[in-house]
Design an enzyme around this catalytic site. Structure first.
Site, short mmCIF file in Angstrom:
data_model
loop_
_atom_site.label_atom_id
_atom_site.label_comp_id
_atom_site.label_asym_id
_atom_site.label_seq_id
_atom_site.Cartn_x
_atom_site.Cartn_y
_atom_site.Cartn_z
CD GLU A 98 -18.41 -10.85 10.22
OE1 GLU A 98 -17.50 -10.84 9.39
OE2 GLU A 98 -18.24 -11.14 11.42
CG ASP A 99 -17.21 -13.72 7.13
OD1 ASP A 99 -17.79 -13.36 8.18
OD2 ASP A 99 -16.19 -14.44 7.13
CG ASP A 102 -22.71 -18.91 13.69
OD1 ASP A 102 -23.81 -19.34 14.03
OD2 ASP A 102 -21.72 -19.65 13.63
CG PHE A 151 -18.00 -24.43 8.97
CD1 PHE A 151 -18.13 -23.62 10.09
CD2 PHE A 151 -16.89 -24.28 8.16
CE1 PHE A 151 -17.16 -22.66 10.39
CE2 PHE A 151 -15.92 -23.34 8.46
CZ PHE A 151 -16.06 -22.53 9.57
NE ARG A 164 -9.02 -16.42 5.29
CZ ARG A 164 -9.82 -16.26 6.35
NH1 ARG A 164 -11.07 -15.91 6.17
NH2 ARG A 164 -9.38 -16.46 7.56
P1 XMP Z 1 -20.63 -14.96 15.54
O1 XMP Z 1 -20.03 -14.15 16.63
O2 XMP Z 1 -21.83 -14.34 14.87
O3 XMP Z 1 -19.43 -15.12 14.56
O4 XMP Z 1 -20.93 -16.37 16.00
C1 XMP Z 1 -19.45 -15.00 13.23
C2 XMP Z 1 -18.08 -15.47 12.82
O5 XMP Z 1 -17.99 -16.89 12.95
C3 XMP Z 1 -17.33 -17.45 11.86
N1 XMP Z 1 -18.24 -18.40 11.19
C4 XMP Z 1 -17.96 -19.04 10.06
N2 XMP Z 1 -16.87 -19.02 9.28
N3 XMP Z 1 -17.88 -20.58 7.84
C5 XMP Z 1 -16.83 -19.80 8.16
O6 XMP Z 1 -15.86 -19.76 7.43
C6 XMP Z 1 -19.01 -20.66 8.57
O7 XMP Z 1 -19.95 -21.39 8.23
C7 XMP Z 1 -19.05 -19.85 9.75
N4 XMP Z 1 -19.98 -19.67 10.71
C8 XMP Z 1 -19.45 -18.76 11.58
C9 XMP Z 1 -16.95 -16.30 10.97
O8 XMP Z 1 -15.61 -15.97 11.25
C10 XMP Z 1 -17.84 -15.17 11.36
O9 XMP Z 1 -17.21 -13.93 11.19
MG MG Z 2 -15.43 -13.50 10.20
#
Ligand code: XMP
Ligand code: MG
Length: 184
Positions: A98-99, A102, A151, A164
Site C-alpha cells: 500500500e502507498d 492512514d 497530505f 502521481r
Molecule cells: P485509510 O483507510 O488508511 O486509507 O484511511 C488510506 C488511503 O487514503 C489515501 N490517503 C492519501 N492519499 N496522500 C494521498 O495521496 C495522502 O496524504 C493520503 N492520506 C491518505 C490513500 O488513497 C490511501 O490508500
Molecule cells: Mg491508496
C-alpha cells in the site's frame, strides 16, 4: 514545480535507498519462498514496481482496488472492493503493498477479506504510515517512513489524480486564503 508543492518530504535518492532496505528485509524474512505481492490500486503501483525489482526472492503479482465512500481526503469507514485480485491466494504467502496507511480502514478491510480465502500468511508493507490518524487498530509489518499528519503527493500518491508521476514525495500546501480569494 507547482506552487502548492514547495515542501519536499522525500527526495528520489532517499526513497530508493529506503526501498532497497525494505526489499532486503522482506527477502530475508521470506528466504526460500515465493510471495504473492498484491498492490492496492492506484497509489501503490509506483512503490510496488520499485520494491519487487529490489527483492532477491521470486514473486508473483496481482492488484486489488478498494473505495471508501465519502468526500474529500478522509475515509468514511464504508469500504468496498471495486476491483478484486484475479489469482487464488489459498496456501500462498501474501504481501499486500500500500502507498500510505492512514485511518487503517482500507487495509483492515482488505486484509480481513483476503484472510477469508485461506492464504498461508498475509503481511502488509506500507510505504508511508500516518500512525497518529488510526481509527482502527492496524500495524503494517514493513513501513518505509512514519509521518505526521499532512497530505502528501508524488511517488504514486495523488491529489485529484494529479502528481502521481513525481519521483519524490511532496507535502501538498494549499494556497493561503488571501491567494485563493485573489484567484477566484
Ligand atoms: P485509510 O483507510 O488508511 O486509507 O484511511 C488510506 C488511503 O487514503 C489515501 N490517503 C492519501 N492519499 N496522500 C494521498 O495521496 C495522502 O496524504 C493520503 N492520506 C491518505 C490513500 O488513497 C490511501 O490508500
Ligand atoms: Mg491508496
Amino acid at each position: 514545480m507547482a506552487d502548492v508543492l514547495k515542501k519536499v518530504l522525500l527526495e528520489p535518492s532517499e526513497i530508493s535507498g529506503r526501498v532497497s532496505e525494505m526489499a532486503g528485509a522482506i527477502s530475508r524474512d521470506y528466504a526460500g519462498r515465493e510471495i504473492l505481492v498484491i498492490g492496492v490500486l492506484k497509489g501503490a503501483f509506483v512503490f510496488m514496481a520499485d520494491l519487487i525489482r529490489a527483492l532477491s526472492i521470486p514473486c508473483q503479482t496481482d492488484f486489488i482496488r478498494a473505495a471508501s465512500y465519502g468526500a474529500g481526503t478522509e475515509s468514511s469507514g464504508k469500504i468496498a472492493i471495486t476491483k478484486d485480485i484475479e489469482m487464488d491466494v489459498a496456501g500462498r504467502d501474501v504481501l499486500v503493498v500500500e502507498d500510505i496507511l492512514d485511518s487503517g480502514l482500507t487495509l483492515r478491510y482488505i486484509v480481513d477479506a483476503l484472510k477469508l480465502r485461506n492464504p498461508r500468511s498475509v503481511k502488509v508493507c506500507a510505504f508511508l504510515d500516518k500512525r497518529k490518524r488510526r481509527k482502527v487498530h492496524f500495524e503494517a509489518d514493513y513501513v518505509g517512513y512514519t509521518m505526521e499528519d499532512g497530505f502528501v503527493v508524488g511517488y504514486g500518491l495523488d491529489f485529484n489524480e494529479q502528481y502521481r508521476f513525481l519521483p519524490g514525495v511532496y507535502v501538498l500546501d494549499p494556497a493561503p486564503e488571501g491567494e485563493k480569494e485573489a484567484n477566484e
